[in-house]
Each structure stands twice: as C-alpha cells, then as structure tokens.
Design a protein around this motif. Sequence first.
Motif, PDB file in Angstrom:
ATOM      1  N   VAL A  82       0.832  -1.201   0.000  1.00 40.15           N
ATOM      2  CA  VAL A  82       0.000   0.000   0.000  1.00 40.15           C
ATOM      3  C   VAL A  82       0.872   1.259   0.000  1.00 40.15           C
ATOM      4  CG1 VAL A  82      -0.260   0.120   2.524  1.00 40.15           C
ATOM      5  CG2 VAL A  82      -2.004   1.086   1.084  1.00 40.15           C
ATOM      6  N   TYR A  83       0.439   2.248  -0.785  1.00 42.52           N
ATOM      7  CA  TYR A  83       1.113   3.547  -0.828  1.00 42.52           C
ATOM      8  C   TYR A  83       0.050   4.634  -0.703  1.00 42.52           C
ATOM      9  CZ  TYR A  83       5.123   0.944  -2.494  1.00 42.52           C
ATOM     10  OH  TYR A  83       6.161   0.043  -2.604  1.00 42.52           O
ATOM     11  N   PHE A  84       0.307   5.618   0.157  1.00 39.82           N
ATOM     12  CA  PHE A  84      -0.656   6.691   0.394  1.00 39.82           C
ATOM     13  C   PHE A  84      -0.377   7.937  -0.439  1.00 39.82           C
ATOM     14  CE2 PHE A  84      -1.409   4.147   4.205  1.00 39.82           C
ATOM     15  CZ  PHE A  84      -2.782   4.020   4.103  1.00 39.82           C
ATOM     16  N   SER A  85       0.683   7.930  -1.244  1.00 40.18           N
ATOM     17  CA  SER A  85       0.950   9.070  -2.121  1.00 40.18           C
ATOM     18  C   SER A  85       1.252   8.538  -3.523  1.00 40.18           C
ATOM     19  CB  SER A  85       2.113   9.911  -1.592  1.00 40.18           C
ATOM     20  OG  SER A  85       3.277   9.146  -1.485  1.00 40.18           O
ATOM     21  N   PRO A  86       1.043   9.381  -4.549  1.00 35.66           N
ATOM     22  CA  PRO A  86       1.221   8.916  -5.921  1.00 35.66           C
ATOM     23  C   PRO A  86       2.674   8.626  -6.300  1.00 35.66           C
ATOM     24  CG  PRO A  86       0.671  11.249  -5.884  1.00 35.66           C
ATOM     25  CD  PRO A  86       0.547  10.750  -4.480  1.00 35.66           C
ATOM     26  N   GLU A  87       3.612   9.212  -5.568  1.00 30.71           N
ATOM     27  CA  GLU A  87       5.038   8.967  -5.812  1.00 30.71           C
ATOM     28  C   GLU A  87       5.814   9.375  -4.575  1.00 30.71           C
ATOM     29  OE1 GLU A  87       6.251  13.048  -8.137  1.00 30.71           O
ATOM     30  OE2 GLU A  87       5.442  11.404  -9.310  1.00 30.71           O
TER      31      GLU A  87
END
Length: 147
Positions: A82-87
């Motif tokens: 999971v990633y909470f920011s686009p980059e």
Amino acid sequence: MSKFNIDNDAIRQLAELLDETNLTEIEVATGDNRIRVARQGTMVAAAPAAAPVAAVAAAAPAAPADASSHPGAVKSPMVGVVYFSPEPGAAPFISPGSSVSEGQTIMLIEAMKTFNPIRAHKSGKISQIIAIDGHPVEYDEMLVIIE
C-alpha cells in the motif's frame, strides 16, 4: 542422507517478522536448507529443499478488535504493497480527518508491478488509517475507515 539442523532462533525471528509485517507466510533458503513460516496454516516448517524434515506448531496471534464490520471500512481488494501518495515525496492522498468524496483515490496498492488505485466507496471523513504506507497488505485486510 544429509543431516539437517533446525535453527530455532531463525524460526523465532521469522515468526516475529510475520507479526511485524502482518504477512501470512515467509520463506528463507540458504543452500540446501529452507525455512518457511506460515501464519494461516498454524504450522512452522523447516526442511531441506528436497524433502520436509521437521515441523513445529505455532499459535496464530490473537486478532485485534475487529472494525471490519464498520460501514465505512475500506478493505484491500488484493494482496500487495500500500502507498498513500502517488510517488515518493508527494503529498499523501489522505490523512486522518481529511474529507473524501465517493470515487476519490485514497491510496494505491502495488501488485505485480502495477499500481492499482483504491477509491473511497462513500463520501465522508477519514477517521482512522490502519494500513502502513509502504507495507504489504493481504486480501480483505482493513485499510482505512471513512465516517
């Protein structure tokens, strides 16, 4: 037939790593030896690569208070990271207390080198973020709660 020594310390370290990362299974191989620790099967096995030699039963950790029945619960539709920011370095999609609209991207889950957007199923405020940025998640695992 070669003799296989069970490394109890390695098994304990792998079991602790399972708890820390919420993974259900981890495997390490060194030469002809392989150690596999799995949570759902409640079995910890240590074996040479060719054939199983020993198995040690392990108790699954107690599940925390389950909020999965909450109507605002957002669960993972897949296994991935999971990633909470686009980059890296970019502002996160959400933070606790932020307002979201139905259909808005609230995080990404990387699975097989593909970044899949996870969207809010309803409008509201983010009351709790359960998943940890950059960590693996399992199918149906709680990610966030929208009030």
